[in-house]
Design a protein around this motif. Sequence first.
Motif, PDB file in Angstrom:
ATOM      1  N   LYS A  77     -11.534 -31.806 -26.114  1.00 20.37           N
ATOM      2  CA  LYS A  77     -11.058 -31.027 -24.964  1.00 20.37           C
ATOM      3  C   LYS A  77     -12.223 -30.794 -23.999  1.00 20.37           C
ATOM      4  CE  LYS A  77      -6.872 -29.730 -26.642  1.00 20.37           C
ATOM      5  NZ  LYS A  77      -5.652 -30.387 -26.208  1.00 20.37           N
TER       6      LYS A  77
ATOM      7  N   ALA B 168      -6.960 -26.183 -15.226  1.00 20.01           N
ATOM      8  CA  ALA B 168      -7.295 -24.759 -15.297  1.00 20.01           C
ATOM      9  C   ALA B 168      -8.813 -24.565 -15.349  1.00 20.01           C
ATOM     10  CB  ALA B 168      -6.655 -24.158 -16.546  1.00 20.01           C
TER      11      ALA B 168
ATOM     12  N   VAL C 241      -6.231 -18.410 -23.228  1.00 18.47           N
ATOM     13  CA  VAL C 241      -5.991 -19.734 -23.818  1.00 18.47           C
ATOM     14  C   VAL C 241      -7.273 -20.219 -24.492  1.00 18.47           C
ATOM     15  CG1 VAL C 241      -5.231 -22.095 -23.379  1.00 18.47           C
ATOM     16  CG2 VAL C 241      -4.359 -20.238 -21.943  1.00 18.47           C
TER      17      VAL C 241
ATOM     18  N   LYS D 151      -8.871 -23.250 -26.979  1.00 20.87           N
ATOM     19  CA  LYS D 151      -8.570 -24.588 -27.488  1.00 20.87           C
ATOM     20  C   LYS D 151      -9.710 -25.109 -28.354  1.00 20.87           C
ATOM     21  CE  LYS D 151      -5.652 -25.879 -23.602  1.00 20.87           C
ATOM     22  NZ  LYS D 151      -5.281 -26.864 -22.588  1.00 20.87           N
TER      23      LYS D 151
ATOM     24  N   VAL E 175      -4.425 -25.175 -30.155  1.00 23.03           N
ATOM     25  CA  VAL E 175      -4.345 -24.374 -28.924  1.00 23.03           C
ATOM     26  C   VAL E 175      -3.720 -23.021 -29.253  1.00 23.03           C
ATOM     27  CG1 VAL E 175      -3.322 -24.206 -26.619  1.00 23.03           C
ATOM     28  CG2 VAL E 175      -4.136 -26.412 -27.471  1.00 23.03           C
TER      29      VAL E 175
ATOM     30  N   ILE F 298      -2.625 -19.216 -27.700  1.00 25.21           N
ATOM     31  CA  ILE F 298      -2.385 -18.426 -26.490  1.00 25.21           C
ATOM     32  C   ILE F 298      -2.214 -16.977 -26.930  1.00 25.21           C
ATOM     33  CG2 ILE F 298      -0.866 -18.123 -24.472  1.00 25.21           C
ATOM     34  CD1 ILE F 298      -0.583 -21.130 -24.442  1.00 25.21           C
TER      35      ILE F 298
ATOM     36  N   GLU G  21      -9.789 -21.252 -21.427  1.00 27.21           N
ATOM     37  CA  GLU G  21      -9.366 -21.540 -20.058  1.00 27.21           C
ATOM     38  C   GLU G  21      -8.369 -20.560 -19.516  1.00 27.21           C
ATOM     39  OE1 GLU G  21      -8.164 -25.717 -20.449  1.00 27.21           O
ATOM     40  OE2 GLU G  21      -6.095 -25.059 -20.269  1.00 27.21           O
ATOM     41  N   GLU G  22      -8.284 -20.587 -18.226  1.00 26.98           N
ATOM     42  CA  GLU G  22      -7.355 -19.743 -17.483  1.00 26.98           C
ATOM     43  C   GLU G  22      -5.925 -20.158 -17.830  1.00 26.98           C
ATOM     44  OE1 GLU G  22      -6.684 -19.806 -12.629  1.00 26.98           O
ATOM     45  OE2 GLU G  22      -7.545 -21.491 -13.676  1.00 26.98           O
ATOM     46  N   PHE G  23      -5.032 -19.195 -17.962  1.00 31.68           N
ATOM     47  CA  PHE G  23      -3.631 -19.478 -18.261  1.00 31.68           C
ATOM     48  C   PHE G  23      -2.903 -19.881 -16.976  1.00 31.68           C
ATOM     49  CE2 PHE G  23       0.836 -18.207 -18.641  1.00 31.68           C
ATOM     50  CZ  PHE G  23       1.181 -18.807 -19.845  1.00 31.68           C
ATOM     51  N   LEU G  24      -2.184 -20.975 -17.037  1.00 37.13           N
ATOM     52  CA  LEU G  24      -1.412 -21.435 -15.877  1.00 37.13           C
ATOM     53  C   LEU G  24       0.064 -21.191 -16.151  1.00 37.13           C
ATOM     54  CD1 LEU G  24      -3.198 -24.839 -15.177  1.00 37.13           C
ATOM     55  CD2 LEU G  24      -3.548 -22.677 -13.985  1.00 37.13           C
TER      56      LEU G  24
ATOM     57  N   GLU H 178       6.416 -27.450 -17.543  1.00 37.62           N
ATOM     58  CA  GLU H 178       5.629 -28.626 -17.933  1.00 37.62           C
ATOM     59  C   GLU H 178       6.450 -29.914 -17.893  1.00 37.62           C
ATOM     60  OE1 GLU H 178       3.130 -28.054 -21.530  1.00 37.62           O
ATOM     61  OE2 GLU H 178       3.662 -25.948 -21.283  1.00 37.62           O
TER      62      GLU H 178
ATOM     63  N   LYS I  94       9.328 -28.133 -27.024  1.00 34.46           N
ATOM     64  CA  LYS I  94       8.413 -28.023 -28.166  1.00 34.46           C
ATOM     65  C   LYS I  94       8.778 -26.930 -29.158  1.00 34.46           C
ATOM     66  CE  LYS I  94       4.186 -29.959 -26.250  1.00 34.46           C
ATOM     67  NZ  LYS I  94       3.766 -29.797 -24.872  1.00 34.46           N
TER      68      LYS I  94
ATOM     69  N   ILE J 244      -2.771 -30.125 -18.078  1.00 38.52           N
ATOM     70  CA  ILE J 244      -2.926 -29.229 -19.230  1.00 38.52           C
ATOM     71  C   ILE J 244      -3.720 -29.959 -20.308  1.00 38.52           C
ATOM     72  CG2 ILE J 244      -1.621 -28.320 -21.192  1.00 38.52           C
ATOM     73  CD1 ILE J 244      -1.249 -26.426 -19.016  1.00 38.52           C
ATOM     74  N   GLU J 245      -3.446 -31.228 -20.467  1.00 41.64           N
ATOM     75  CA  GLU J 245      -4.151 -32.027 -21.469  1.00 41.64           C
ATOM     76  C   GLU J 245      -3.903 -33.507 -21.198  1.00 41.64           C
ATOM     77  OE1 GLU J 245      -2.488 -32.041 -25.396  1.00 41.64           O
ATOM     78  OE2 GLU J 245      -0.462 -32.192 -24.653  1.00 41.64           O
TER      79      GLU J 245
END
Length: 428
Positions: free
Chosen positions: A107, A122, A147, A149, A159, A161, A191-194, A198, A220, A288-289
């Motif tokens: 990551k 993010a 977040v 990771k 990951v 949250i 990281e910052e949450f967005l 998705e 998911k 996101i990834e």
Amino acid sequence: MNVLVLGSGGREHAFAWKIARSSQIDKLFIAPGNAGTAQEGTNVDLAVDDFDGIKAFCLAEKIDSVLVGPEVPLVLGIADYFEADSEISHIAIIGPNKAAAQLEGSKDFSKRFMKKYNIPTAKYATFTKDTIEEGYKFLETLKPPYVLKADGLAAGKGVLILPTIEEAKLELKDMLEDAKFGDASSRVVIEEFLKGIELSVFIVTDGQSYKKLPEAKDYKRIGEGDTGLNTGGMGAVSPVPFATQGFMDKIENQIIIPTVKGLKKEGIDYRGFIFFGIINVKNDPYVIEYNCRMGDPETEVVIPRLKSDIIELFEGVATQTLSERDVEFDSRSAATVMMVSGGYPDAYEKEKTVTGINSIHDSLVFHSGTKKDGPTVLSAGGRVLCVTSYGKNIEKALELSYNNIGKISFDKAYYRKDIGFDVVDESK
Ligand code: AMP
Ligand code: GLY
């Protein structure tokens, strides 16, 4: 052409189904495969990380091309293993080498790459055991939720949250100091949450040019309304109604093109699929990834929409002639619904007899976790199978999948009844 597919899930069944329909295929093998892939080719009892075993098999069966389904062998360097060995270096590996697979395997690498090439993602920082105090301070600069990771591969569980800063700090400590995810969490990206919706975007690239594949949306969570625990994916639809031409153009210009060019600039020869996990924040796409493989269950809706011969694409990747190949897609929508073992993603029972598959003729049944016992199909995993259908829109495709999944049964089977719930109204 002789092809070996590595993997054992619904993604690999969908690939095998498509490869088996190529006019260029001579022999198709799947390792280790499942009861579904056995209908498309020959299963081989080899683990996806048994590189020596795979080499011996490829030589014995004169394999021309190996399609690598899951990320683990890619991140472990299967492409490099083949390239370094003159006995097998002529065999095309469809999947990136170790350096390129870092897009998914680390990551921290992928975040640095995106920052360097100005790809929207993010805001973040990376920490180790030695910089944990700075990690706590960084958390205080962010708004909840937080977040975290794990840098490395953690079987899809890396990951977290977290709703409060106290939990975020405790988890950071757990990951860095107590090796919550082993080596994978020796570095942690915060990281910052967005906030947004998705979608999954795919390309196949030969390192020079690329072809876009249809986008998809997966579901998911185990529970309806996107609630409960994360799973490998409970269903998927393609296309994605909110992915308008304008939005997809932004993804191409701001994300896909800079990624392919950036890889080239880094001297990374990427040959295979790239999966962009995208979040739509007020109509702007953010990454996101990255994944260095196709998605599962997204493949089960994306590959059925590919009209062209898939081996053409593989040859394009192998010989870096992708730009000369035509790729055509089915304009129909596709939807898939996953049937899982009761209890999944927590503990569940296996070896249940699956009935009803053969009564389905107007949908595709892709096996995820099954095995054969004589003529009987037994469940062999959490995700057992999925039912993919075409339709003139997503709603019609879902209707057919739900109609047919009702004909399949095994003890304690479960599936979500609301796949597509957040997008169907728009697609009518
Ligand atoms: P990943 O394993 O990176 O796909 O992350 C798993 C899931 O966590 C993603 O599919 C998102 O739903 C969520 N997620 C990851 N990063 C963020 C972020 N920065 N903001 C919001 N949600 C995220
Ligand atoms: N469906 C998400 C993934 O394959 O990672």
